[in-house]
Enzyme design. Structure first.
Site, PDB file in Angstrom:
ATOM      1  N   GLU A 171      -0.373 -10.247   3.927  1.00  0.00           N
ATOM      2  CA  GLU A 171      -0.468  -9.505   4.874  1.00  0.00           C
ATOM      3  C   GLU A 171       0.467  -8.363   5.057  1.00  0.00           C
ATOM      4  O   GLU A 171       1.537  -8.199   4.689  1.00  0.00           O
ATOM      5  CB  GLU A 171      -0.035 -10.384   6.387  1.00  0.00           C
ATOM      6  CG  GLU A 171      -0.257  -9.579   7.735  1.00  0.00           C
ATOM      7  CD  GLU A 171      -0.568 -10.543   8.805  1.00  0.00           C
ATOM      8  OE1 GLU A 171      -0.545 -11.815   8.807  1.00  0.00           O
ATOM      9  OE2 GLU A 171      -0.845 -10.054  10.064  1.00  0.00           O
ATOM     10  N   GLY A 173       2.581  -5.605   7.614  1.00  0.00           N
ATOM     11  CA  GLY A 173       2.826  -5.691   8.727  1.00  0.00           C
ATOM     12  C   GLY A 173       3.575  -7.427   9.092  1.00  0.00           C
ATOM     13  O   GLY A 173       2.837  -7.974   9.194  1.00  0.00           O
ATOM     14  N   TYR A 177       9.391  -4.737  13.707  1.00  0.00           N
ATOM     15  CA  TYR A 177       9.782  -3.407  13.368  1.00  0.00           C
ATOM     16  C   TYR A 177      11.121  -3.274  12.823  1.00  0.00           C
ATOM     17  O   TYR A 177      11.394  -4.151  11.844  1.00  0.00           O
ATOM     18  CB  TYR A 177       9.641  -2.459  14.591  1.00  0.00           C
ATOM     19  CG  TYR A 177       7.982  -2.630  15.080  1.00  0.00           C
ATOM     20  CD1 TYR A 177       7.089  -1.572  14.397  1.00  0.00           C
ATOM     21  CD2 TYR A 177       7.475  -3.495  15.863  1.00  0.00           C
ATOM     22  CE1 TYR A 177       5.889  -1.551  14.635  1.00  0.00           C
ATOM     23  CE2 TYR A 177       6.096  -3.585  16.026  1.00  0.00           C
ATOM     24  CZ  TYR A 177       5.258  -2.594  15.531  1.00  0.00           C
ATOM     25  OH  TYR A 177       3.930  -2.692  15.789  1.00  0.00           O
ATOM     26  N   ASP A 203       6.391  -5.083   4.558  1.00  0.00           N
ATOM     27  CA  ASP A 203       6.812  -4.483   5.769  1.00  0.00           C
ATOM     28  C   ASP A 203       7.674  -3.148   5.370  1.00  0.00           C
ATOM     29  O   ASP A 203       8.396  -3.233   4.288  1.00  0.00           O
ATOM     30  CB  ASP A 203       7.618  -5.375   6.938  1.00  0.00           C
ATOM     31  CG  ASP A 203       7.549  -4.708   8.149  1.00  0.00           C
ATOM     32  OD1 ASP A 203       6.822  -5.274   9.075  1.00  0.00           O
ATOM     33  OD2 ASP A 203       7.921  -3.604   8.516  1.00  0.00           O
ATOM     34  N   ASP A 220       6.095   0.563   1.530  1.00  0.00           N
ATOM     35  CA  ASP A 220       5.355   1.461   2.462  1.00  0.00           C
ATOM     36  C   ASP A 220       3.848   1.055   2.069  1.00  0.00           C
ATOM     37  O   ASP A 220       3.475   1.492   1.023  1.00  0.00           O
ATOM     38  CB  ASP A 220       5.717   2.852   2.308  1.00  0.00           C
ATOM     39  CG  ASP A 220       5.106   3.884   3.028  1.00  0.00           C
ATOM     40  OD1 ASP A 220       4.081   3.437   3.818  1.00  0.00           O
ATOM     41  OD2 ASP A 220       5.590   4.913   3.626  1.00  0.00           O
ATOM     42  N   GLN A 221       3.091   0.841   3.243  1.00  0.00           N
ATOM     43  CA  GLN A 221       1.557   0.627   2.779  1.00  0.00           C
ATOM     44  C   GLN A 221       0.889   2.084   2.477  1.00  0.00           C
ATOM     45  O   GLN A 221      -0.376   1.969   2.066  1.00  0.00           O
ATOM     46  CB  GLN A 221       0.699   0.019   4.163  1.00  0.00           C
ATOM     47  CG  GLN A 221       0.751   0.860   5.160  1.00  0.00           C
ATOM     48  CD  GLN A 221      -0.209   0.216   6.353  1.00  0.00           C
ATOM     49  OE1 GLN A 221       0.169  -0.057   7.382  1.00  0.00           O
ATOM     50  NE2 GLN A 221      -1.354  -0.215   6.112  1.00  0.00           N
ATOM     51  N   ASP A 243      -2.438  -5.310   9.029  1.00  0.00           N
ATOM     52  CA  ASP A 243      -1.501  -5.324  10.429  1.00  0.00           C
ATOM     53  C   ASP A 243      -0.603  -4.783  10.537  1.00  0.00           C
ATOM     54  O   ASP A 243       0.425  -4.827  10.980  1.00  0.00           O
ATOM     55  CB  ASP A 243      -1.507  -6.650  11.057  1.00  0.00           C
ATOM     56  CG  ASP A 243      -1.047  -6.959  12.409  1.00  0.00           C
ATOM     57  OD1 ASP A 243      -1.435  -5.672  13.357  1.00  0.00           O
ATOM     58  OD2 ASP A 243      -0.535  -7.595  12.865  1.00  0.00           O
ATOM     59  N   HIS A 246      -1.382   0.728  11.277  1.00  0.00           N
ATOM     60  CA  HIS A 246      -2.453   1.074  12.118  1.00  0.00           C
ATOM     61  C   HIS A 246      -2.965   2.628  12.199  1.00  0.00           C
ATOM     62  O   HIS A 246      -3.635   2.983  12.852  1.00  0.00           O
ATOM     63  CB  HIS A 246      -2.744   0.509  13.448  1.00  0.00           C
ATOM     64  CG  HIS A 246      -2.512  -0.908  13.435  1.00  0.00           C
ATOM     65  ND1 HIS A 246      -3.227  -1.873  12.674  1.00  0.00           N
ATOM     66  CD2 HIS A 246      -1.533  -1.765  13.953  1.00  0.00           C
ATOM     67  CE1 HIS A 246      -2.865  -3.240  13.006  1.00  0.00           C
ATOM     68  NE2 HIS A 246      -1.730  -2.968  13.425  1.00  0.00           N
TER      69      HIS A 246
END
Ligand SMILES: C[S@@+](CC[C@H](N)C(=O)[O-])C[C@H]1O[C@@H](n2cnc3c(N)ncnc32)[C@H](O)[C@@H]1O
Length: 352
Positions: A171, A173, A177, A203, A220-221, A243, A246
């Site tokens: 997943e 995210g 934060y 994350d 980092d995505q 997730d 976004h």
């Protein structure tokens, strides 16, 4: 640095949990009974009971070795029950059983106070009940149900066939934060839902989220090279869920980098598609090309590529490997599989 050695014991153990007794015993012997018992203990947590685990005629005592509340089980039975919900064939429970004295039956129960709960607590940890995903979401603090979103009903439906499989989940995210001690609700939910699952969370912020079958990765995505390495070293995945930020660019980059690392029969899920319509997130009110929903819509045409181009043409890598798409409010599920059906004869295209 990706912790590629983390699942050395668990990955084969989770595979073997539903195998026949000979294969499971061989697997435990190869991994060593001590290493397997250590995984079982991490999964069940603390209990005020002595747990005796036997393998190849050798019994070792765990949890509270000094306790006179004893639960005894074959190690292979514990593995089958814990990860595959199978019934025990070797269970023996022994508890202190005082004689009835002047205080009568009430006194007898008082003397045994706490015994049933302690034993039941351990037994239910060794054979966890099947749990509802919506209830898990609320209990573990992810917003996938009942807060901003209503996603778990869709997850239940699409993940049902994978629930008891030894899946690898990623997943994007983790949640919380910048606060390292917040977040992780959905990772814990997947760990409970997929009893044989290995759950990875990615994350951009550092996260202190841990669990017996949870691994967190910082990254980092929007970095396609990093995602490709992650896929090669920790995948292939049966489930990827986006997730994360976004942001439309990020969603597209992550999909293209990670979909090749989804196993055939697996699913890639994109949450919070509302941002596809919001310009400040890189979206467009028309959900057009360049947005995340625009990318997903183009896959619908890709499913039918052989009806437009060469009826026997192989199509692009994506067209060949996306076998289905489901859209619900703000969430989409892309199925990985073979899309190789021939198109209809070309003359039909101009019949009318
Ligand atoms: C909505 S939260 C995730 C919630 C969690 N999946 C749950 O259901 O409990 C989004 C997370 O994405 C992370 N994130 C934001 N930008 C990212 C990026 N570029 N790469 C990876 N993670 C990112 C944030 O730090 C945040 O923790």
């Amino acid at each position: 640095m990706l912790d590629t050695a983390r699942w050395t014991v668990l990955a084969p153990l989770l595979q073997a949990a539903t195998a026949g007794p000979d294969l499971l015993d061989t697997t435990i012997r190869g991994l060593t009974p001590d290493a397997v018992a250590a995984e079982v203990l991490k999964e069940i947590g603390e209990h005020e009971v002595r747990l005796d685990l036997t393998f190849d005629g050798v019994t070792t005592s765990h949890l509270r070795p000094e306790s006179d509340l004893v639960v005894a089980l074959d190690l292979a039975d514990a593995v089958r029950s814990l990860y595959a919900g199978r019934p025990w064939s070797s269970l023996a429970v022994s508890t202190p059983n005082p004689e009835v004295d002047d205080n009568g039956i009430g006194g007898w129960f008082a003397a045994r106070k706490g015994v049933p709960q302690a034993v039941q607590g351990l037994l239910s940890a060794l054979r966890p009940a099947r749990e509802d995903l919506g209830e898990l979401a609320v209990e573990l603090g992810t917003d996938k149900w009942g807060d901003l979103h209503w996603y778990t009903q869709h997850y239940e439906r699409h993940f049902a066939r994978l629930r008891t499989e030894p899946v690898r989940v990623l997943e994007i995210g983790i949640g919380g934060y910048d606060d390292p001690d917040r977040g992780g609700g959905s990772l814990r939910m997947w760990e409970r839902y997929f009893r044989r699952g290995l759950v990875h969370g990615l994350d951009i912020a550092h996260k202190n989220v841990a669990g017996p079958r949870i691994m967190t990765v910082r990254g980092d995505q929007s970095d396609a090279e990093f995602l490709d390495r992650l896929g090669r070293e920790l995948g292939p995945f049966d489930v990827v869920i986006d997730d994360g930020s976004h942001l439309n660019d990020h969603v597209r980059t992550s999909f293209h980098a990670l979909f090749p690392h989804v196993r055939s029969g697996g699913l890639y899920v994109v949450e919070d598609l509302q941002t596809a319509y919001w310009p400040s997130w890189g979206g467009h009110p028309g959900g057009t090309d360049g947005t995340s929903i625009g990318m997903l819509k183009s896959f619908v045409d890709g499913l039918n590529h052989s009806e437009v181009g060469d009826p026997r043409g192989a199509g692009s890598d994506l067209q060949r490997t996306i076998s289905g798409i489901s859209f619900h409010h703000n969430i989409a599920f892309v199925e990985k599989g073979t899309n190789a059906e021939e198109g209809g004869p070309v003359f039909l295209r101009t019949l009318y």
